[in-house]
Design a protein around this motif. Sequence first.
Motif, mmCIF file in Angstrom:
data_model
loop_
_atom_site.group_PDB
_atom_site.id
_atom_site.type_symbol
_atom_site.label_atom_id
_atom_site.label_comp_id
_atom_site.label_asym_id
_atom_site.label_seq_id
_atom_site.Cartn_x
_atom_site.Cartn_y
_atom_site.Cartn_z
ATOM 1 N N ILE A 206 -40.415 -55.908 50.509
ATOM 2 C CA ILE A 206 -39.846 -55.859 51.859
ATOM 3 C C ILE A 206 -38.624 -54.952 51.807
ATOM 4 N N TYR A 207 -38.463 -54.107 52.842
ATOM 5 C CA TYR A 207 -37.374 -53.131 52.846
ATOM 6 C C TYR A 207 -36.588 -53.197 54.152
ATOM 7 N N ASN A 208 -35.274 -53.045 54.047
ATOM 8 C CA ASN A 208 -34.438 -52.711 55.189
ATOM 9 C C ASN A 208 -34.197 -51.214 55.077
ATOM 10 N N THR A 209 -34.892 -50.427 55.894
ATOM 11 C CA THR A 209 -34.889 -48.984 55.701
ATOM 12 C C THR A 209 -33.542 -48.348 55.999
ATOM 13 N N GLY A 210 -32.713 -49.005 56.821
ATOM 14 C CA GLY A 210 -31.407 -48.447 57.145
ATOM 15 C C GLY A 210 -30.403 -48.602 56.018
ATOM 16 N N THR A 211 -30.409 -49.763 55.371
ATOM 17 C CA THR A 211 -29.446 -50.034 54.298
ATOM 18 C C THR A 211 -30.024 -49.751 52.914
ATOM 19 N N ARG A 212 -31.354 -49.495 52.861
ATOM 20 C CA ARG A 212 -32.080 -49.275 51.600
ATOM 21 C C ARG A 212 -32.091 -50.526 50.706
ATOM 22 N N GLU A 213 -31.867 -51.669 51.306
ATOM 23 C CA GLU A 213 -31.987 -52.928 50.570
ATOM 24 C C GLU A 213 -33.463 -53.301 50.465
ATOM 25 N N GLN A 214 -33.783 -54.097 49.448
ATOM 26 C CA GLN A 214 -35.179 -54.467 49.251
ATOM 27 C C GLN A 214 -35.286 -55.843 48.607
ATOM 28 N N MET A 215 -36.424 -56.475 48.853
ATOM 29 C CA MET A 215 -36.806 -57.711 48.184
ATOM 30 C C MET A 215 -38.215 -57.514 47.645
ATOM 31 N N LYS A 216 -38.427 -57.907 46.392
ATOM 32 C CA LYS A 216 -39.745 -57.788 45.788
ATOM 33 C C LYS A 216 -40.184 -59.142 45.246
ATOM 34 N N ASP A 267 -32.180 -57.885 47.177
ATOM 35 C CA ASP A 267 -31.040 -58.107 48.070
ATOM 36 C C ASP A 267 -31.403 -59.183 49.086
ATOM 37 N N TRP A 268 -30.399 -59.955 49.483
ATOM 38 C CA TRP A 268 -30.595 -60.971 50.525
ATOM 39 C C TRP A 268 -30.178 -60.348 51.853
ATOM 40 N N PHE A 269 -31.165 -59.982 52.679
ATOM 41 C CA PHE A 269 -30.930 -59.211 53.893
ATOM 42 C C PHE A 269 -29.999 -59.928 54.872
ATOM 43 N N GLN A 270 -29.146 -59.126 55.525
ATOM 44 C CA GLN A 270 -28.333 -59.594 56.637
ATOM 45 C C GLN A 270 -28.483 -58.595 57.786
ATOM 46 N N LEU A 271 -28.681 -59.096 59.001
ATOM 47 C CA LEU A 271 -28.752 -58.221 60.162
ATOM 48 C C LEU A 271 -27.349 -57.813 60.588
ATOM 49 N N THR A 272 -27.198 -56.556 61.001
ATOM 50 C CA THR A 272 -25.945 -56.069 61.567
ATOM 51 C C THR A 272 -26.184 -55.680 63.020
ATOM 52 N N LYS A 273 -25.120 -55.557 63.775
ATOM 53 C CA LYS A 273 -25.237 -55.269 65.209
ATOM 54 C C LYS A 273 -25.991 -53.965 65.430
ATOM 55 N N GLY A 274 -26.959 -54.001 66.345
ATOM 56 C CA GLY A 274 -27.749 -52.814 66.652
ATOM 57 C C GLY A 274 -29.119 -52.855 66.010
ATOM 58 N N ASP A 275 -29.614 -51.678 65.612
ATOM 59 C CA ASP A 275 -30.969 -51.544 65.079
ATOM 60 C C ASP A 275 -31.030 -51.923 63.602
ATOM 61 N N ASN A 276 -32.060 -52.683 63.255
ATOM 62 C CA ASN A 276 -32.347 -53.046 61.864
ATOM 63 C C ASN A 276 -33.846 -52.871 61.660
ATOM 64 N N PHE A 278 -37.112 -53.007 59.545
ATOM 65 C CA PHE A 278 -37.693 -53.652 58.374
ATOM 66 C C PHE A 278 -39.121 -53.142 58.174
ATOM 67 N N ALA A 279 -39.523 -53.062 56.908
ATOM 68 C CA ALA A 279 -40.887 -52.661 56.574
ATOM 69 C C ALA A 279 -41.354 -53.479 55.374
ATOM 70 N N TYR A 280 -42.664 -53.619 55.235
ATOM 71 C CA TYR A 280 -43.196 -54.328 54.071
ATOM 72 C C TYR A 280 -44.440 -53.620 53.554
ATOM 73 N N THR A 281 -44.719 -53.821 52.285
ATOM 74 C CA THR A 281 -45.898 -53.240 51.668
ATOM 75 C C THR A 281 -46.364 -54.159 50.548
ATOM 76 N N ALA A 282 -47.495 -53.822 49.954
ATOM 77 C CA ALA A 282 -48.026 -54.598 48.829
ATOM 78 C C ALA A 282 -48.874 -53.670 47.977
ATOM 79 N N GLU A 283 -48.955 -53.976 46.686
ATOM 80 C CA GLU A 283 -49.791 -53.158 45.802
ATOM 81 C C GLU A 283 -51.259 -53.265 46.195
#
Length: 302
Positions: A206-216, A267-276, A278-283
């Motif tokens: 899972i990705y937060n494309t704006g902050t480049r944070e990710q969870m796998k 990373d443990w995602f946090q929403l910030t004011k405005g646009d956030n 998110f995207a997800y993928t899998a092998e």
Amino acid sequence: MINSIIITNYLGEQITLDLENPENSGFIVREIRGLGPCKATINTTEVSTNDGSIYNSARLNARNIVFDLVFISTDIESLRQLSYKFFPIKKPVSLYFVTDNRICVTSGYVESNEPDIFSENESTSISIICPDPFFYSASANINTTTFYGEEPLFEFPFENNSLTQKLIEFGSINTVTDANIVYEGDAEVGVTITIHAVGEAKNIAIYNTGTREQMKIDTNKIATITGSGIIAGDDIIICTVRGKKSIQLLRAGVYTNILNALDKNSDWFQLTKGDNVFAYTAEEGVTNLQFRVQNDVIYEGV
């Protein structure tokens, strides 16, 4: 502008302090302190060889809301006792603030209720300590963003009862692997992510494309914990809310802690004011996943 405050005591009883029509409650709200952003504690370290200091961390202190209420009635003593009823010492209270732009709620514990009994115009000062410094939106349910859904192709009122003719497609399941969450709150907030599997899938990211944070999530580790990887009917529930962080697998009505399946660099995602975004993928099996994000809306002040 604040229009009214709804007070709910620990027994569930309510009273509304209407700022424009105080005669309805018998209390004039003379002043309320502690409704803006709370003061932060900034932790720094001084270094003997450098000017100034080095920033370490920051945290918000508990909120202290203080009401100054004036009694307006011929029966002042009854109003004083009414204030004891709705603001009992040490007991929890909920405070709903209705303004021109929002309805928000916080809760706390009554620290003091100090009436000025011998004053000509009797009043009281009520102090409430709120351990959680934020206000939460009460005007809507939890905000939900889904990454999948049924896409209608067309609508037409007729019957198709033939057993030989090809059936007509009215809609299709639209699998979307990214979505924009527009957050309207003032303060960062965690989310609850639910990943529902309609088939097998392997190694989810899972990705937060704006902050480049990710969870796998390593599905091989899920197999080690539970006996199998992701299968149809599974729900992975990820909570990133501060103080409630967790990852659980819901399978056949049973919850299992799968925190050990999370990549250590996640990373443990946090929403910030405005646009956030998110995207997800899998092998493998990304089309077998349905993705939902839920969040509260919180404010730093009224």
